[in-house]
Design a protein around this motif. Sequence first.
Motif, PDB file in Angstrom:
ATOM      1  N   VAL A   1      46.907  44.326  32.743  1.00 33.38           N
ATOM      2  CA  VAL A   1      45.618  43.719  32.394  1.00 33.38           C
ATOM      3  C   VAL A   1      44.514  44.239  33.323  1.00 33.38           C
ATOM      4  O   VAL A   1      44.711  44.346  34.534  1.00 33.38           O
ATOM      5  N   LYS A   2      43.351  44.573  32.707  1.00 32.29           N
ATOM      6  CA  LYS A   2      42.238  45.102  33.502  1.00 32.29           C
ATOM      7  C   LYS A   2      41.013  44.191  33.463  1.00 32.29           C
ATOM      8  O   LYS A   2      40.079  44.363  34.242  1.00 32.29           O
ATOM      9  N   GLU A   3      41.013  43.283  32.482  1.00 33.88           N
ATOM     10  CA  GLU A   3      39.835  42.418  32.314  1.00 33.88           C
ATOM     11  C   GLU A   3      40.299  40.972  32.227  1.00 33.88           C
ATOM     12  O   GLU A   3      41.224  40.671  31.465  1.00 33.88           O
ATOM     13  N   VAL A   4      39.678  40.087  33.019  1.00 30.78           N
ATOM     14  CA  VAL A   4      40.027  38.663  32.897  1.00 30.78           C
ATOM     15  C   VAL A   4      38.793  37.850  32.514  1.00 30.78           C
ATOM     16  O   VAL A   4      37.677  38.165  32.941  1.00 30.78           O
ATOM     17  N   THR A   5      39.043  36.820  31.706  1.00 26.22           N
ATOM     18  CA  THR A   5      37.993  35.852  31.383  1.00 26.22           C
ATOM     19  C   THR A   5      38.422  34.519  31.965  1.00 26.22           C
ATOM     20  O   THR A   5      39.455  33.964  31.574  1.00 26.22           O
ATOM     21  N   LEU A   6      37.655  34.033  32.937  1.00 27.78           N
ATOM     22  CA  LEU A   6      37.985  32.762  33.582  1.00 27.78           C
ATOM     23  C   LEU A   6      37.521  31.630  32.662  1.00 27.78           C
ATOM     24  O   LEU A   6      36.386  31.627  32.190  1.00 27.78           O
TER      25      LEU A   6
END
Length: 439
Positions: free
Chosen positions: A194-199
């Motif tokens: 995973v390279k992008e996280v949405t908190l």
Amino acid sequence: MNNKYLYIETFGCQMNVHDSEQMAVLLADIGYRLTDDPAKAELILINTCSIREKAEQKAFSELGRLMKLKEGNPDLIIGFAGCLAQHWGAKVYKRVKNVDLVFGTHNIHRLPEMVAAVQEERKKITQIDFYSEIHSLNIFAPPPKGSLSSFVSIMQGCDNYCAYCVVPYLRGREMSREPENIIDEIRKLTQCGVKEVTLLGQNVNSYGKNLEHGCDFVSLITKVNNVEGIERIRFTTSHPKDLSDGLINAFAELPKLCEHIHLPVQSGSNRILKRMNRGYTAEEYVEKVERLRAVCPGISITSDIIVGFPGETSKDYQETIDMMEKIRFDSLFSFKYSERKGTAAQALQGKVPEAEKRQRLKDLQVLQDRHTQEKNTALEGCVQEVLVEGPSRNSAQDVTGRTRSWKIVNFKGSPALIGKKVLVKISRGYLHSLRGEME
Ligand code: SAM
Ligand code: SF4
């Protein structure tokens, strides 16, 4: 150990999708494998949403449809989960007799034990207690193979009590996860690619309020920004009343924080905002948007609006339209007000007729489509960084990805680009996506 099939149907928001992923992980430990065919399943879970009446009707009609599978398979276990289950509790059995399991939003961690009890004793289980600690959010659900992007819940519940909303009643008081647990989960996600996280949280701006050692939302995203392997950070949802200068400045200071904020305004009328108990005025909202745009030119701003809240006159509605004209959102989720049992708005006078709500929604959506189209057309000729997510649905020669501002871009490219960040010159802006060419 069992080797059985599990089918989960999820309604509603991203939070529910995330909860369903955690249910699947817990049940894998007792031998259940996911299937997308309910007819093959030994256990069916319906994870429900209750935010608007339509979602409630859909969940119950799906439950009725799936109950028919019990006719040919009496051992089939059917569970009802999520906000509706929290709200209805054991009354679900009165409406749909043969449901085996009803469990609320704080009880996901008890799922294996509840399923085992139904299996062994064939008795109905209802579990809708609230707990004062976070249990299920700390369960690590590995992302599906090949995922570049993942949601990470940083808190649960909500303390805001907006007059129209059931969330505080059905998801409980606001509680934040310890930052170490969150960072640990994000590190594990990077190991899965995973390279992008949405908190994720109902109001991420108030993250940390109940934590003993004090870590606010800006400190948390600063820590996430330092995680090796993470290239992009997003978050949702932000409450305008708690949007601090620190967070606004973070858009200029943290290189991985993407230039997009979802900032639900709900209405452009101060009278209605007050009746909604939102805690800010239209002027304060506009001022925060101006500050965001000053700090981070080109930031994409999206929002939620409810039309037909009790007491909304055509003048109030016009003020919402005026606000839209002033701000020009990049995109918008818009809803007709839906009366929910137990909320403060239920007791308010001045219910707006259904036909009027429908017309207001339609007119507002026509205006938003015009703004979205104009915003996307304005990007023609600009170069955007795109994280390539996969092959395009429309053409085998194309790949698709998102800009930092959350817009979908399709362009000619080989599957070898998947997972890479590339520069794309936008050649055409459409209503729902952009077209471009790789630089
Ligand atoms: N916590 C977020 C916030 O405050 O913006 C959003 C939570 S809610 C799941 C998502 C959106 O649903 C809200 O922003 C609101 O526009 C809409 N919503 C909530 N309750 C509603 C109701 N009773 N009728 C219509 N729309 C509703
Ligand atoms: Fe509902 Fe308001 Fe909480 Fe959002 S902030 S979840 S709209 S009560």
